[in-house]
Design a protein around this motif. Structure first.
Motif, short mmCIF file in Angstrom:
data_model
loop_
_atom_site.label_atom_id
_atom_site.label_comp_id
_atom_site.label_asym_id
_atom_site.label_seq_id
_atom_site.Cartn_x
_atom_site.Cartn_y
_atom_site.Cartn_z
N THR A 1 -5.26 29.85 -17.85
CA THR A 1 -6.29 29.26 -18.69
C THR A 1 -6.99 28.17 -17.91
OG1 THR A 1 -4.73 29.58 -20.49
CG2 THR A 1 -6.73 28.36 -21.00
N VAL A 2 -8.16 28.50 -17.41
CA VAL A 2 -8.97 27.49 -16.73
C VAL A 2 -10.31 27.46 -17.45
CG1 VAL A 2 -7.85 27.75 -14.51
CG2 VAL A 2 -9.79 29.22 -15.09
N PHE A 3 -11.14 26.46 -17.12
CA PHE A 3 -12.43 26.36 -17.80
C PHE A 3 -13.43 27.22 -17.05
CE2 PHE A 3 -10.29 22.19 -18.45
CZ PHE A 3 -9.88 22.45 -19.74
N GLU A 4 -13.62 28.41 -17.59
CA GLU A 4 -14.31 29.45 -16.83
C GLU A 4 -15.77 29.15 -16.56
OE1 GLU A 4 -13.24 33.36 -17.46
OE2 GLU A 4 -11.15 32.76 -17.28
N SER A 5 -16.41 28.37 -17.45
CA SER A 5 -17.83 28.14 -17.25
C SER A 5 -18.07 26.96 -16.32
CB SER A 5 -18.51 27.92 -18.59
OG SER A 5 -18.04 26.74 -19.16
N GLN A 6 -17.01 26.43 -15.73
CA GLN A 6 -17.19 25.31 -14.81
C GLN A 6 -16.65 25.69 -13.43
OE1 GLN A 6 -16.95 21.45 -16.51
NE2 GLN A 6 -16.11 22.21 -18.41
N GLU A 53 -15.01 21.18 -10.58
CA GLU A 53 -15.09 20.51 -11.89
C GLU A 53 -13.79 20.65 -12.67
OE1 GLU A 53 -19.83 20.72 -13.03
OE2 GLU A 53 -18.65 22.54 -13.13
N GLU A 107 -11.61 18.11 -11.29
CA GLU A 107 -12.08 16.79 -11.69
C GLU A 107 -11.63 16.47 -13.12
OE1 GLU A 107 -16.32 16.24 -11.14
OE2 GLU A 107 -16.29 14.62 -12.60
N LEU A 108 -11.72 17.48 -13.98
CA LEU A 108 -11.29 17.27 -15.36
C LEU A 108 -9.81 16.97 -15.44
CD1 LEU A 108 -13.27 20.06 -17.22
CD2 LEU A 108 -13.31 17.63 -17.75
N ALA A 109 -9.05 17.63 -14.53
CA ALA A 109 -7.60 17.47 -14.62
C ALA A 109 -7.12 16.19 -13.97
CB ALA A 109 -6.93 18.67 -13.95
N ASN A 132 -17.08 25.36 -5.16
CA ASN A 132 -18.27 25.24 -5.99
C ASN A 132 -18.62 26.52 -6.75
OD1 ASN A 132 -18.82 22.53 -5.48
ND2 ASN A 132 -19.53 23.10 -3.43
N GLU A 133 -17.65 27.42 -6.77
CA GLU A 133 -17.91 28.63 -7.56
C GLU A 133 -17.34 28.48 -8.96
OE1 GLU A 133 -17.00 32.37 -5.65
OE2 GLU A 133 -17.27 31.38 -3.71
N LEU A 134 -17.91 29.27 -9.85
CA LEU A 134 -17.42 29.21 -11.22
C LEU A 134 -15.99 29.75 -11.27
CD1 LEU A 134 -20.35 30.40 -13.50
CD2 LEU A 134 -19.56 28.09 -12.99
N ASP A 158 -15.30 33.38 -11.68
CA ASP A 158 -15.48 34.34 -10.59
C ASP A 158 -14.22 34.50 -9.74
OD1 ASP A 158 -17.98 34.61 -11.50
OD2 ASP A 158 -18.95 33.41 -9.93
N GLU A 161 -4.91 26.79 -11.71
CA GLU A 161 -4.24 26.12 -12.81
C GLU A 161 -3.09 25.25 -12.29
OE1 GLU A 161 -3.06 28.67 -15.99
OE2 GLU A 161 -3.03 27.00 -17.43
#
Lengths: 253, 537, 430, 387
Positions: free
Chosen positions: A98-103, A107, A110-112, A149-151, A154, A164
């Protein structure tokens, strides 16, 4: 049971006689478990043994009906929610990555990254050099610097698993709960992952839930066998696989 | 009504052919009847009284026709006739001779005007005639009217009838009527006390108002007895009021259930936020209207049963449109539930405007069949037939749907697809067809609901809009995906609404119910009947 | 950037005029705005009025138009959306340059467009019965004020049917609230006790009338003759009457007199069980007059539907339109100021066989008719006021309103003149 | 710190759009007031008030996008916040009428006079002051959103359940404001306004000023929203939208995140409502109608959610279409509008803006250009990610 106050306070995570049931079905039944600081523990067990539910209880997602869950000897985890428990230093990796797929990968990290999680703090957050360096370091550790820097969407399945784990590292928790980290990975990736986890365990306490016996063997740590919501056996892999009950309930026959 | 009138005409003809009436008297009567043509509405009251006083059976059809607005006079000679519309013209019957003159144009005749006062006067007056009817049902109705009218002049007729009446029910009513009249007369105390007893046992608001008046105007034993009777009746009324309220609540609940049951499938089971659901209900109601029109032209005799034809028709019409909707639009949107909201909203606008263009923007008339009109008095309760039918119809539909989903292979496939599409598909279930049929089923059921709802409300292009929000509230309150939740949710909200209404008023009551739903969802974020445990995630 | 917008505006104006000009190319026309909802909740009532206006304009054109020019209707759809009414009114006046607008139904839609008509100085004819308490220079009220509907109806019930106990049931909005306030004051002045008046309000589109109808029934069984005065609005009427019929409330026992139920509303109902319930209007389709028969024939021919009914607001538009035509002819131009000044005093035939006149307070004189519902969906007129009743902008039964009068003629030229302080602007005595 | 924060919001195309809107706010009123009416660049009054209204709708749609597009909260009750802001402004405008009402009562609004109210209800106090009303424009919607959100997010009401209870909220408010006993003018609402801050509302110059205010408010709100979604908090928002429980396990207090953005969005909606009321001259309970709130969602979806700019374009396009169709095809416009909604959802799931940018991406990728470096590709995706 294993009681003695000194042991409780020195223990990082301590579960005593925990039970929970859903609509009459006992998912966890009188489970007791103790994890020492710096320890890596592997947990195995057949489907429905209560592994994920146990993680839910530790991370505050599910409240046990009875029993104590203590973190670092004083924090009663049954009284806190997911956020507080995460802030107290327990990180979790889900069974399904479970990762933030749209980021982007960066990022996500950075969130983590550990730091103030408040609304205002994140509104006015500016990345410091130390933070940037830390992210670089983790990218390196999880071998994703090429794709920073890829989503996240992907990434391949295995890379998501690593991302993760990287996020867990960025979170810098005292205890990592890792749920089936090598599910769906190639053999080579599995070996890499085991290496990665061993590296992590040098600085963190880790609980790994896994089906893959080869992987458990690679980890070479103490193993706890769960069945029907309680501990069936505990010890080295060889020890537990020789245990008759384990053979009966898990290894088949 | 028409049967009754045919009988009346026969009666007139019979009377005339035997010419039992002496010529001179007949002339007097004729003049009295023809006098109805002249004068104002106010004057007519005295003329009707005069006719009633003759006690002659000939006046019964005349007054009945007058009350129904079917008494006409010929413009040329001011002769009064009983008029029956046959196609575009009228056939006139002479009230005395019974001669029939067919094919009279509307232009040559004029209606004898009538108003509420005259109608009431005629109804009360004719009830005394009907008291001697051979038909006990008619006598019963007459006795009831006499009780309600509380007209002292009826007392001799009541006494006369009581002397020979055999039917226990009629006797009871007449005694009650007499009791009421006794109480307001200057009868002796004993008679009044027994009258109070009769009225106390009778109960109801009219008895209460008679007793109230008696309690105010009398003294001593009568006053005490009346007061005690009042307390007793009021207590009974309060209890029946509570029961009545529960019924109102259940009835409202059944309407909510009807409105939301289709949504429980399209939204609850399939997860489509179906804003066009209301329009499916509306289409059902319009189908009912169309079927009614068709039956009226094709087989007027079956008009009372046009609803039975409308049910399958509405199911097919709404179901077919639902099918097209699913195949044409919704199937592209699975996995994007919130976008189904937007698309179906657009569809609902289109359907509304389409109906407005085809049928016009005004309300259409869907009449209640005879078996759904009126009310049945049950002890202290008054239950209207259409509500009773709708209540059981809603439960029956729920039962059928439940059985369909849980007991048939079709239902199994539907549940399989909605729970795990990939798994179902790999097991050989034709998921696209199951989707389409499930959606068509939900829409068709909404259409059937429209048949029932056309019986209590408007049939207009806006019909759907007035139910859509309530429907969503019910399904969400009950728990999405759970049919039982929809049933319990609908009935709970209905009863809650009706219990709040007397205290808070209709508007505030509804607001309170909405606030209750909001708070309830805080307590149970997945509705009344939510699944528990890990499976939810 | 701003050029883009003005380009858009130009395009907007161009397409509008292109489409409308195609009908009467190179011929100058007088434009008439029709501002009625054709969609949304009010379409049910207002669409008919749009059709009626189109018919009236067509008839006038057949008669040779006005001032030698053809009339051209401009129809827009404000979609039962009140702020959209204001926008569309502005568009009609500003962009389409209409000479007068016929439109609105609900009070709120009228309130919404009012400032627009005031600012742009145009003319609105408002055809629906309303709560009064308004008189504006640019608006002409051709529907009934409360004294042209409610009070005669109550008088009728009191005198002819001997009613002593009253239920005032209405939808919770300004028209019923005001009407009931007026009626309550009126009834009390007539000596009706407070406990003999029951007031009840329901929300718009109320559909479950079980409780209220049974309350009415209970209220009516107290031994005194009871009547219901209903200001229940639009959509809620059908379920209300259906419930009345089913619970067996007969007109002979508890008559219901309605101010918002006309032929159009009855078209959606089986009226057999409702015979005898009443309505008060200034016009019924059943009115026996040559003008009315002609109007009905024309209406059936125009709509190509023998079953389309006519109703009171249609008559109001008929009167209003003819008044406007006459006023324009009198003024010799469509200039709003000239027409506004010409209108008071204009008198045109109404459909009930008499004449209606525009009064200085911008309301008109009308007869009041009371009809009983018949089983064919029509009304049978049981009472008619002996003379014409002039519309009263300010009710005499509301304390703050009683002291106001309206007269738009010079020198007063005031819609709310306070007779106590002799000042315009409704100033209280301070 | 704040300025640095806002400066971040000015990145990319947002800066251009915000500047464009602000410029419109200057040029349109200038053209309307200064140029003669036959000048080619003259903007007529009608267009000023029409587009002024659109701008407030655009602000509302953008506010909704902040919670829906970025945080995944589909509010079907945003119309309520808009209406509450409108009512707060309406109450101020009502008090400004003073003794110019038809009854000439210096304190009581007309509707209270003829319904025999004797004194002003307490909740009307203070609204004669603009500053007080201005605070209330923010405070009332904000407070409602805060209380509502505090309960709902704490109880973890999500998805369609949340949508439906926001709908219940606006529906309950609709019924409440319909009640004449509430003291807000019932169905008629508040009308007959005379002036705002001493400027008469019937003057084109006042409306031009209101247009400018709406344009500046929209422009500023766009910059603030953009700053928020570009901050780390914006990433947390997306994280909450995409994987709420993951965000929780990372230690983010998801309910606070949602509450903050929901409240902020409600306040923006309130401002939109407050600007809308003097422009259209009426506020009534119809604004609370659930259908209105659904329409706002549609504007956002048509324009492209999760882009901030998309909803602005969507709101203006849909309303422009509505204005045009209702005049040109009064009988058939619902077919066109309904068809448009269906077509957009089926054929342009990302909305107009999203479709446009993915189309231009495709065009770019067709060009035989040198392979973009890693960072450039990343930037491009960053742009695209939100759409």
């Amino acid at each position: 049971m294993i009681d003695s106050n000194t042991q409780v306070t020195s223990t990082l995570l301590y579960l005593d006689d925990v039970s929970v049931s859903f609509d009459g079905f006992k998912a966890i039944n009188g489970l007791s478990l103790a994890i020492e600081p710096g320890e890596m523990r592997a947990i195995i067990g057949p489907n429905g043994a209560g592994k994920t539910t146990m993680m839910d209880i530790i991370t505050g997602k599910t409240r046990p009906d009875t029993g104590d869950v203590l973190f670092e000897g004083q924090m009663d985890l049954t009284q806190h929610d997911e956020t507080e428990i995460a802030q107290a230093g327990i990180g979790r990796k889900f069974q399904k990555p479970t990762v933030f797929e749209s980021q982007t990968v960066r990022e996500n990290l950075e969130l983590a990254l550990s730091g103030n999680r408040g609304v205002w703090a994140s509104l006015f957050y500016r990345e410091s050099e130390a933070d940037a360096a830390r992210i670089e370091e983790i990218l390196q550790t999880v071998r994703l610097q090429q794709r920073a820097n890829e989503l996240a969407s992907d990434l391949s399945h295995g890379q998501k698993q690593w991302l993760e784990i990287g996020m867990l590292l960025a979170q810098d928790p005292k205890l990592l709960l890792v749920d089936e980290p090598v599910a769906g990975m190639t053999d080579a990736e599995t070996v890499e992952t085991a290496k990665l986890l061993r590296e992590i365990s040098k600085t963190h306490s880790v609980i790994v839930v896994e089906h893959d016996m080869g992987f458990i063997r690679d980890l070479d740590v103490k193993v706890t066998v769960l069945a029907e919501g309680s501990v069936l056996a505990e010890g080295s892999l060889d020890h537990v696989s020789a245990h008759p009950d384990v053979i009966e309930s898990y290894l088949g026959r | 009504m028409t049967v009754l009138r045919a009988l009346l005409v026969c009666l007139v003809t019979l009377l005339a052919s035997y010419s039992t009436i002496p010529a001179a008297m007949a002339d007097d009567l004729k003049d009295a009847i023809n006098a109805l043509a002249e004068g104002s509405l106010k004057d007519r009251e005295a003329k009707v009284d005069a006719l009633l006083e003759t006690g002659d059976d000939t006046v019964v059809p005349v007054l009945t026709y007058l009350a129904e607005g079917d008494l006409y006079f010929r413009k040329s000679d001011k002769q009064v006739f009983l008029a029956d519309k046959t196609g575009r013209t009228f056939s006139l019957t002479d009230p005395i001779s019974g001669d029939v003159i067919p094919d009279i144009s509307k232009r040559d005749i004029k209606k004898v005007r009538v108003n509420n006062n005259l109608r009431r006067q005629i109804r009360d007056g004719l009830s005394l005639f009907a008291l001697n009817s051979r038909d006990s049902a008619k006598r019963l109705a007459a006795a009831e009217t006499i009780y309600k009218a509380q007209d002292a002049s009826a007392l001799p007729a009541i006494e006369a009838r009581l002397a020979k009446e055999q039917d226990a029910q009629v006797i009871a009513f007449l005694q009650e009527a007499r009791a009421g009249l006794t109480l307001t007369s200057d009868a002796p105390e004993e008679a009044k006390l027994s009258a109070i007893e009769i009225l106390r046992d009778k109960g109801g608001r009219q008895a209460l108002s008679i007793l109230n008046e008696a309690a105010e105007t009398s003294e001593g034993a009568v006053k005490d007895a009346a007061s005690r009777a009042i307390v007793a009746i009021e207590r009974m009324l309060a209890i029946w009021n509570g029961v009545q309220n529960i019924w109102y609540g259940l009835s409202l609940g059944s309407v909510l259930l009807l409105a939301s049951i289709g949504l429980a499938i399209t939204f609850g089971v399939m997860g489509v936020i179906n804003m066009a659901h209301g329009e499916m209900v509306m289409l059902g109601a319009y189908t009912t209207f169309a079927v009614q029109q068709a039956v009226q032209t094709a087989a007027p005799g079956l008009i009372d049963y046009s609803l039975l034809f409308a049910i399958p028709a509405a199911f097919l019409v709404a179901g077919a449109i639902g099918f097209v909707l699913e195949r044409g639009i919704i199937r592209f949107l699975y996995g994007r539930p919130l976008e189904t909201l937007l698309a179906t909203w657009g569809v609902s606008l289109i359907l509304q405007q389409a109906v407005r263009t085809i049928f016009g923007p005004t309300n259409q008339e869907v009449s209640n069949p005879g078996w759904m009109s009126g009310a049945v008095e049950l002890a202290g309760l008054s239950l209207t037939w259409n509500r009773i039918w709708i209540f059981f119809f809603a439960l029956a539909m729920f039962g059928l749907l439940f059985a369909l989903l849980k007991r048939t292979p079709m239902g199994l496939q539907m549940r399989a697809v909605t729970q795990n599409r990939n798994m179902a598909s790999s097991l050989g279930v034709k998921t696209p067809w199951v989707d389409a049929f499930t959606f068509a089923l939900g829409s068709g059921i909404a259409g059937i609901a429209g048949v029932a709802l056309s019986q209590i409300g408007n049939v207009s292009p806006n019909l759907g809009q007035s139910y859509i929000i309530d429907s969503f509230m019910v399904v969400v309150f009950g728990g999405v995906g759970n049919l039982w939740g929809t049933l319990i949710g609908a009935l709970t909200l209905g009863v809650a609404n009706k219990f709040l209404e007397p205290f808070a008023g209709a508007v505030l009551g509804k607001i309170l119910v909405l606030v209750f739903i909001i708070l309830f969802i805080q307590k149970r974020p997945r509705g009344l009947f939510a699944l528990k445990g890990r499976a939810v995630e | 950037m701003s050029s883009r917008i003005s380009h858009f505006a130009a395009a907007l104006a161009l397409t509008t005029s292109l489409i409308s000009a195609s009908a009467a190319f190179a011929e100058e026309t007088i434009k008439v705005g029709v501002l009625h909802s054709l969609s949304g909740t009010m379409a049910i009532s207002e669409t008919t009025l749009k059709d009626a206006m189109l018919m009236l304009i067509e008839e006038q054109n057949e008669k040779g138009g006005l001032l030698g020019k053809k009339l051209e209707p401009v129809v827009v759809d404000p979609a039962s959306d009140w702020p959209l009414f204001a926008e569309k009114a502005r568009e009609l006046i500003d962009v389409n340059d209409v000479s007068a607008v016929f439109g609105c139904w609900t009070s709120v839609s009228r309130k919404s467009v009012l400032p627009v008509f005031e600012e742009l100085n145009s003319i609105l004819f408002y055809p629906v019965q309303y709560e009064g308490e308004e008189s504006q220079r640019n608006v002409f009220y051709t529907g009934a004020a409360p004294n042209q509907q409610a009070i005669p109806a109550v008088d009728y019930l009191m005198e002819q049917e001997g009613v002593e106990r009253w239920v005032l049931a209405g939808t919770d909005y300004v028209y019923p609230r005001t009407t009931n306030k007026i009626l309550e004051a009126y009834l009390k002045a007539k000596g009706v006790a407070a406990e003999d008046i029951m007031i009840n309000y329901t929300p718009f589109g109320h559909s479950d009338w079980q409780t209220i109808v049974s309350d009415i029934k209970a209220f009516g069984e107290a031994g005194k003759k009871t009547a219901v005065v209903s200001t229940v609005n639009g959509d809620a009427n059908v379920p209300f009457y259906k419930e009345l019929a089913n619970q067996g409330i007969k007109a002979e026992d508890i008559p219901v007199v309605a101010f918002s139920v006309g032929e159009e509303e009855l078209a959606g109902l089986d009226t057999e069980p409702l015979v005898g319930h009443l309505a008060a209007w200034n016009y019924f389709q059943s009115v026996d007059s040559d003008a009315n028969y002609e109007f009905i024939d024309a209406w059936h021919a125009f709509t190509k539907d023998e079953n389309r009914v006519t109703n009171d607001p249609m008559e109001a538009h008929y009167i209003g339109f003819n008044m406007w035509v006459k006023a324009v002819e009198k003024a010799g131009s469509t200039d709003p100021d000239a027409v506004i000044d010409a209108l008071p005093g204009i008198s045109v035939p109404n459909l009930s066989g008499g004449y209606s006149a525009m009064m200085p307070n911008h309301h008109i004189t009308k007869p009041v008719l009371i009809g009983e519902i018949q089983d064919d969906g029509q009304f049978d007129i049981v009472y008619e006021t002996p003379g014409l009743v002039p519309g009263d902008a300010w009710s005499d039964y509301l304390p703050d309103s009683a002291k106001l009068i309206s007269d738009w003629r010079a020198p007063l030229s005031c819609g709310n003149f306070n007779t106590e302080t002799n000042e315009c602007g409704g100033k209280g005595a301070e | 710190m704040i300025s640095a924060f806002l400066f971040r919001g000015l990145a990319g195309r947002i800066a251009w759009v915000a500047a464009f809107i602000a410029l419109l706010g200057i040029l349109v009123p200038l053209s309307n007031l200064m140029l003669p009416s036959d000048h080619a660049l003259y903007v007529p009054d009608y267009i000023v008030s029409l587009f002024g209204k659109y701008l407030t709708y655009a602000l509302l749609a953008m506010a909704l996008d902040l919670v829906w597009g970025y945080c995944g909260i589909l509010s079907l009750g945003h119309g309520a916040f808009f209406a509450l802001g409108g009512y707060a402004m309406g109450m101020y405008l009502m008090r400004q009428i003073g003794s110019r009402g038809v009854y000439g009562d210096p304190i009581l609004p007309d509707f209270m006079v003829f319904l025999n109210w004797k004194e002003l209800p307490w909740y009307w106090y203070g609204f004669d002051q603009f500053w007080f009303a201005a605070i209330m424009v923010l405070a009332i919607p904000g407070l409602l959103a805060f209380v509502f959100g505090w309960f709902a997010f704490r109880s973890r009401v999500t998805g369609v359940y949340l949508s439906i209870i926001t709908q219940a909220m606006t529906y309950a408010l609709l019924l409440a404001f319909f009640r004449n006993d509430m003291g807000f003018g019932g169905n008629n609402g508040l009308t007959d306004f005379k002036d705002i801050l001493g400027y008469t509302l019937q003057n084109p110059a006042t409306r031009a000023g209101l247009f400018a205010a709406a344009a500046f408010a929209l422009s500023l709100a766009l910059v603030i929203s953009s700053a928020i979604v570009r901050s780390k908090f914006g990433k947390v928002l997306l994280a909450t939208r995409d994987a709420e429980s993951r965000a929780r396990f990372l230690g983010y207090r998801v309910e606070h995140v949602k509450l903050f953005v929901f409240t902020l969005s409600a306040m923006m909606a309130g401002i939109a409502g407050a600007l809308y009321v003097p422009l259209v001259g009426i506020i009534n309970p119809g604004e609370f109608a659930p259908a209105n709130s659904i329409e706002v969602v549609i504007w956002a979806a048509v324009g492209g959610r999760g882009t901030l700019i998309g909803p602005i374009i969507g709101a203006i396009t849909v309303n422009l279409g509505k204005s045009w169709f209702t005049a040109q095809f009064p009988e058939y416009w619902l077919f066109v509008l309904g068809g448009l909604f269906v077509a957009v959802t089926v054929f342009m799931p990302k909305g107009m803006l999203g479709t446009l940018s993915s189309f231009s991406d495709k065009v770019k990728s067709l060009k035989p250009a040198p392979k973009p470096s890693q960072t450039e590709a990343g930037e491009m995706r960053k742009e695209g990610e939100a759409s």
